[in-house]
Design a protein around this motif. Structure first.
Motif, PDB file in Angstrom:
ATOM      1  N   LEU A  67      -4.922  16.517   1.612  1.00 15.33           N
ATOM      2  CA  LEU A  67      -4.735  15.478   0.601  1.00 15.33           C
ATOM      3  C   LEU A  67      -3.698  15.870  -0.447  1.00 15.33           C
ATOM      4  N   VAL A  68      -2.974  14.867  -0.918  1.00 20.83           N
ATOM      5  CA  VAL A  68      -2.038  15.011  -2.039  1.00 20.83           C
ATOM      6  C   VAL A  68      -2.518  14.061  -3.126  1.00 20.83           C
ATOM      7  N   LEU A  69      -2.769  14.588  -4.320  1.00 15.29           N
ATOM      8  CA  LEU A  69      -3.208  13.760  -5.446  1.00 15.29           C
ATOM      9  C   LEU A  69      -2.022  13.496  -6.368  1.00 15.29           C
ATOM     10  N   PHE A  70      -1.660  12.214  -6.528  1.00 13.95           N
ATOM     11  CA  PHE A  70      -0.578  11.820  -7.436  1.00 13.95           C
ATOM     12  C   PHE A  70      -1.156  11.618  -8.837  1.00 13.95           C
ATOM     13  N   VAL A  71      -0.482  12.172  -9.838  1.00 18.66           N
ATOM     14  CA  VAL A  71      -0.949  12.047 -11.220  1.00 18.66           C
ATOM     15  C   VAL A  71       0.215  11.598 -12.100  1.00 18.66           C
ATOM     16  N   GLY A  72       0.069  10.412 -12.709  1.00 16.08           N
ATOM     17  CA  GLY A  72       1.083   9.897 -13.625  1.00 16.08           C
ATOM     18  C   GLY A  72       0.441   8.887 -14.549  1.00 16.08           C
ATOM     19  N   THR A  73       0.011   9.335 -15.726  1.00 17.56           N
ATOM     20  CA  THR A  73      -0.736   8.440 -16.611  1.00 17.56           C
ATOM     21  C   THR A  73       0.119   7.838 -17.724  1.00 17.56           C
ATOM     22  N   LYS A  74       1.386   8.257 -17.839  1.00 22.64           N
ATOM     23  CA  LYS A  74       2.225   7.651 -18.874  1.00 22.64           C
ATOM     24  C   LYS A  74       2.568   6.218 -18.463  1.00 22.64           C
ATOM     25  N   ARG A  83       1.188   2.125  -6.659  1.00 26.33           N
ATOM     26  CA  ARG A  83       1.788   1.467  -5.503  1.00 26.33           C
ATOM     27  C   ARG A  83       2.150   2.454  -4.396  1.00 26.33           C
ATOM     28  N   GLU A  84       2.844   3.532  -4.754  1.00 27.61           N
ATOM     29  CA  GLU A  84       3.320   4.473  -3.743  1.00 27.61           C
ATOM     30  C   GLU A  84       2.185   5.323  -3.160  1.00 27.61           C
ATOM     31  N   SER A  85       1.196   5.656  -3.975  1.00 33.00           N
ATOM     32  CA  SER A  85       0.038   6.405  -3.466  1.00 33.00           C
ATOM     33  C   SER A  85      -0.720   5.576  -2.443  1.00 33.00           C
ATOM     34  N   GLU A  86      -0.922   4.295  -2.760  1.00 32.72           N
ATOM     35  CA  GLU A  86      -1.625   3.420  -1.819  1.00 32.72           C
ATOM     36  C   GLU A  86      -0.804   3.223  -0.547  1.00 32.72           C
ATOM     37  N   ARG A  87       0.516   3.170  -0.707  1.00 31.81           N
ATOM     38  CA  ARG A  87       1.381   2.983   0.464  1.00 31.81           C
ATOM     39  C   ARG A  87       1.284   4.160   1.435  1.00 31.81           C
ATOM     40  N   ARG A 147     -11.339   1.610 -13.810  1.00 36.08           N
ATOM     41  CA  ARG A 147     -10.013   1.986 -14.302  1.00 36.08           C
ATOM     42  C   ARG A 147      -9.782   3.498 -14.145  1.00 36.08           C
ATOM     43  N   ASN A 148     -10.816   4.286 -14.442  1.00 39.93           N
ATOM     44  CA  ASN A 148     -10.663   5.742 -14.421  1.00 39.93           C
ATOM     45  C   ASN A 148     -10.825   6.370 -13.036  1.00 39.93           C
ATOM     46  N   LEU A 149     -11.596   5.728 -12.163  1.00 40.64           N
ATOM     47  CA  LEU A 149     -11.993   6.391 -10.916  1.00 40.64           C
ATOM     48  C   LEU A 149     -11.506   5.733  -9.628  1.00 40.64           C
ATOM     49  N   HIS A 150     -11.050   4.481  -9.725  1.00 44.73           N
ATOM     50  CA  HIS A 150     -10.707   3.758  -8.497  1.00 44.73           C
ATOM     51  C   HIS A 150      -9.698   4.510  -7.629  1.00 44.73           C
ATOM     52  N   GLY A 151      -8.710   5.131  -8.257  1.00 48.33           N
ATOM     53  CA  GLY A 151      -7.653   5.793  -7.493  1.00 48.33           C
ATOM     54  C   GLY A 151      -8.109   7.018  -6.723  1.00 48.33           C
ATOM     55  N   ILE A 152      -9.252   7.614  -7.132  1.00 44.88           N
ATOM     56  CA  ILE A 152      -9.710   8.829  -6.435  1.00 44.88           C
ATOM     57  C   ILE A 152     -10.994   8.582  -5.636  1.00 44.88           C
ATOM     58  N   ARG A 153     -11.323   7.331  -5.412  1.00 45.42           N
ATOM     59  CA  ARG A 153     -12.591   7.056  -4.731  1.00 45.42           C
ATOM     60  C   ARG A 153     -12.569   7.507  -3.269  1.00 45.42           C
ATOM     61  N   ILE A 214      12.020   8.830  -7.244  1.00 45.08           N
ATOM     62  CA  ILE A 214      11.485  10.135  -6.854  1.00 45.08           C
ATOM     63  C   ILE A 214      10.136   9.979  -6.152  1.00 45.08           C
ATOM     64  N   VAL A 215       9.236   9.178  -6.718  1.00 45.82           N
ATOM     65  CA  VAL A 215       7.897   9.029  -6.135  1.00 45.82           C
ATOM     66  C   VAL A 215       7.978   8.347  -4.766  1.00 45.82           C
ATOM     67  N   LYS A 216       8.888   7.384  -4.622  1.00 46.39           N
ATOM     68  CA  LYS A 216       9.055   6.729  -3.315  1.00 46.39           C
ATOM     69  C   LYS A 216       9.517   7.743  -2.268  1.00 46.39           C
ATOM     70  N   GLN A 217      10.451   8.613  -2.635  1.00 48.52           N
ATOM     71  CA  GLN A 217      10.934   9.648  -1.717  1.00 48.52           C
ATOM     72  C   GLN A 217       9.786  10.565  -1.286  1.00 48.52           C
ATOM     73  N   LEU A 218       8.942  10.948  -2.228  1.00 46.89           N
ATOM     74  CA  LEU A 218       7.823  11.843  -1.915  1.00 46.89           C
ATOM     75  C   LEU A 218       6.786  11.137  -1.037  1.00 46.89           C
ATOM     76  N   ALA A 219       6.543   9.856  -1.310  1.00 42.33           N
ATOM     77  CA  ALA A 219       5.601   9.093  -0.480  1.00 42.33           C
ATOM     78  C   ALA A 219       6.142   8.941   0.942  1.00 42.33           C
ATOM     79  N   ASP A 220       7.457   8.745   1.072  1.00 39.24           N
ATOM     80  CA  ASP A 220       8.078   8.661   2.405  1.00 39.24           C
ATOM     81  C   ASP A 220       7.857   9.959   3.186  1.00 39.24           C
ATOM     82  N   ALA A 221       7.955  11.096   2.491  1.00 39.71           N
ATOM     83  CA  ALA A 221       7.763  12.390   3.149  1.00 39.71           C
ATOM     84  C   ALA A 221       6.335  12.523   3.666  1.00 39.71           C
ATOM     85  N   ILE A 222       5.378  12.042   2.880  1.00 38.42           N
ATOM     86  CA  ILE A 222       3.975  12.096   3.304  1.00 38.42           C
ATOM     87  C   ILE A 222       3.758  11.213   4.529  1.00 38.42           C
TER      88      ILE A 222
END
Length: 242
Positions: A67-74, A83-87, A147-153, A214-222
């Motif tokens: 697993l790769v966990l994406f973190v970006g809260t700003k 979007r890219e994590s779900e993709r 809001r806090n947990l959906h992304g890591i369910r 940058i995030v799209k490029q990393l998601a493509d690699a995954i």
């Protein structure tokens, strides 16, 4: 995407614009090309080096079914991270980092069980059996937990790697990853300390376009690591990241 095209896209997205020179971290010196109008300009060659290293590593992680966990809260990062994590089918944190997400993982899993319980209450007839005051309280609890947990369910085990947008902003996530020996990849601007991450990608971490690219490029690699489409794999090869 061939290297010259990637360079052009990075420049058009403003990836090379750092922070004001007065706010820089001296440890970022190797990644800085020049200073222009009091702004540090990031060396795009270093951005590409960091990006290709990160993509190669993430492809390997994904090919091992880790697993790769994406973190970006700003504010600038949240929508792109979701979007890219779900993709690419990976967990994410886009609203707020909950202390202990990694180091107290069992407790977080228990909170996810509570989220599922609340969803069951809301979707069935049970909600109507509560008083209006209690219904309102349950709805508030659900919205906050969602809001806090959906992304890591779907994160049923600890990740192999964290992909972080702005390690200065996400220092608590970086600290937890270090404590557990989890590899960190980060889009890192000129005001941060590159020694805090394993695979730094020097670049503008405040621009929405920069983050998106940058995030799209990393998601493509995954996706390529998971055995993605032929086009994705071929694009990785053309960039020298495979």
């Amino acid at each position: 995407m061939a290297a010259p095209v990637l360079v052009q896209e990075l420049i058009e997205a403003g990836v090379h614009f750092g922070h004001r020179a007065s706010r820089w971290n001296p440890k970022m010196r190797p990644y800085i090309y020049a200073r222009q109008n009091l702004i540090h300009i990031i060396d795009v060659r270093e951005t590409i080096r960091g990006l290709l290293r990160a993509k190669k590593y993430l492809q390997q992680v994904a090919s091992n079914n880790s697993l790769v966990l994406f973190v970006g809260t700003k504010r600038q990062a949240g929508e792109t991270v979701e979007r890219e994590s779900e993709r690419c089918g990976m967990p994410y944190v886009s609203d707020r980092w909950l202390g202990g997400t990694l180091t107290n993982f069992r407790t977080i899993r228990n909170r996810l069980a509570r989220l599922e319980e609340l969803e069951a209450i809301r979707s069935g007839d049970q909600l109507g059996t509560y008083s209006k005051k209690m219904q309102s309280a349950l709805q508030r609890e659900y919205r906050k937990m969602y809001r806090n947990l959906h992304g890591i369910r779907t994160m049923h085990r600890l990740p192999e790697c964290l992909v972080v947008i702005d390690p200065k902003k996400e220092r608590n996530a970086i600290r937890e990853a270090h404590a557990l020996g989890i590899t960190t990849v980060a889009l890192i601007d000129t005001d941060s300390d590159p020694d805090t991450v394993d695979l730094p990608i020097p670049g503008n971490d405040d621009s929405i376009r920069s983050i998106e690219l940058i995030v799209k490029q990393l998601a493509d690699a995954i996706l390529a690591g998971k055995g993605g489409t032929t086009a994705e794999v071929e694009r990785m090869k053309s960039e020298g990241a495979v």
